[in-house]
Write an enzyme that holds these catalytic residues in place. Structure first.
Site, PDB file in Angstrom:
ATOM      1  N   GLU A  77       0.841  -1.193   0.000  1.00 24.39           N
ATOM      2  CA  GLU A  77       0.000   0.000   0.000  1.00 24.39           C
ATOM      3  C   GLU A  77       0.878   1.245   0.000  1.00 24.39           C
ATOM      4  O   GLU A  77       0.579   2.216  -0.659  1.00 24.39           O
ATOM      5  CB  GLU A  77      -0.917  -0.021   1.228  1.00 24.39           C
ATOM      6  CG  GLU A  77      -2.097   0.930   1.140  1.00 24.39           C
ATOM      7  CD  GLU A  77      -1.705   2.385   1.288  1.00 24.39           C
ATOM      8  OE1 GLU A  77      -2.203   3.198   0.499  1.00 24.39           O
ATOM      9  OE2 GLU A  77      -0.905   2.717   2.162  1.00 24.39           O
ATOM     10  N   ASP A  78       1.995   1.197   0.736  1.00 23.40           N
ATOM     11  CA  ASP A  78       2.864   2.367   0.832  1.00 23.40           C
ATOM     12  C   ASP A  78       4.262   1.907   1.220  1.00 23.40           C
ATOM     13  O   ASP A  78       4.454   0.788   1.705  1.00 23.40           O
ATOM     14  CB  ASP A  78       2.308   3.345   1.877  1.00 23.40           C
ATOM     15  CG  ASP A  78       2.843   4.761   1.701  1.00 23.40           C
ATOM     16  OD1 ASP A  78       3.614   5.013   0.749  1.00 23.40           O
ATOM     17  OD2 ASP A  78       2.495   5.629   2.516  1.00 23.40           O
ATOM     18  N   HIS A 136      -2.895   1.692   6.231  1.00 25.56           N
ATOM     19  CA  HIS A 136      -3.086   2.595   5.093  1.00 25.56           C
ATOM     20  C   HIS A 136      -2.026   3.680   5.219  1.00 25.56           C
ATOM     21  O   HIS A 136      -2.166   4.617   5.986  1.00 25.56           O
ATOM     22  CB  HIS A 136      -4.491   3.189   5.113  1.00 25.56           C
ATOM     23  CG  HIS A 136      -4.758   4.046   3.919  1.00 25.56           C
ATOM     24  ND1 HIS A 136      -5.135   5.348   4.027  1.00 25.56           N
ATOM     25  CD2 HIS A 136      -4.706   3.771   2.594  1.00 25.56           C
ATOM     26  CE1 HIS A 136      -5.307   5.868   2.821  1.00 25.56           C
ATOM     27  NE2 HIS A 136      -5.037   4.914   1.944  1.00 25.56           N
ATOM     28  N   ILE A 194       2.320   4.664   5.557  1.00 27.47           N
ATOM     29  CA  ILE A 194       3.365   4.431   6.556  1.00 27.47           C
ATOM     30  C   ILE A 194       4.321   5.617   6.502  1.00 27.47           C
ATOM     31  O   ILE A 194       4.523   6.220   5.448  1.00 27.47           O
ATOM     32  CB  ILE A 194       4.112   3.100   6.298  1.00 27.47           C
ATOM     33  CG1 ILE A 194       4.980   2.752   7.503  1.00 27.47           C
ATOM     34  CG2 ILE A 194       4.937   3.141   5.022  1.00 27.47           C
ATOM     35  CD1 ILE A 194       5.463   1.315   7.487  1.00 27.47           C
TER      36      ILE A 194
END
Length: 73
Positions: free
Chosen positions: A5-6, A66, A68
């Site tokens: 996600e990141d 969601h 970082i």
């Protein structure tokens, strides 16, 4: 397997990767798997992501990362 996600990369080449985001209305490739945080050393010749163990007592079942970010002191 489910994608990241990141990612946040520290000046020393360590990368922290969040994975496993479940978002309402978006199909999840692993709906029953909790979120994860991985560590990757980008200065290695063959870097690979290693899952970090999360402390006991943390509600891992509802972990849905969601984004970082890191703070270096």
């Amino acid at each position: 397997e489910t994608g990241s996600e990141d990612i946040d990369i520290l000046p020393n080449g360590l990368a922290f990767i969040s994975s496993g985001l479940k978002y309402p209305g978006v199909k999840s490739l692993a709906p029953d798997k909790p979120g994860e945080i991985f560590l990757m050393d980008l200065k290695e010749d063959s870097p690979r992501a290693v899952e970090l163990r999360i402390s006991r007592g943390f509600d891992l079942a509802s972990f849905n990362p969601h984004g970082i970010s890191t703070y270096v002191d």
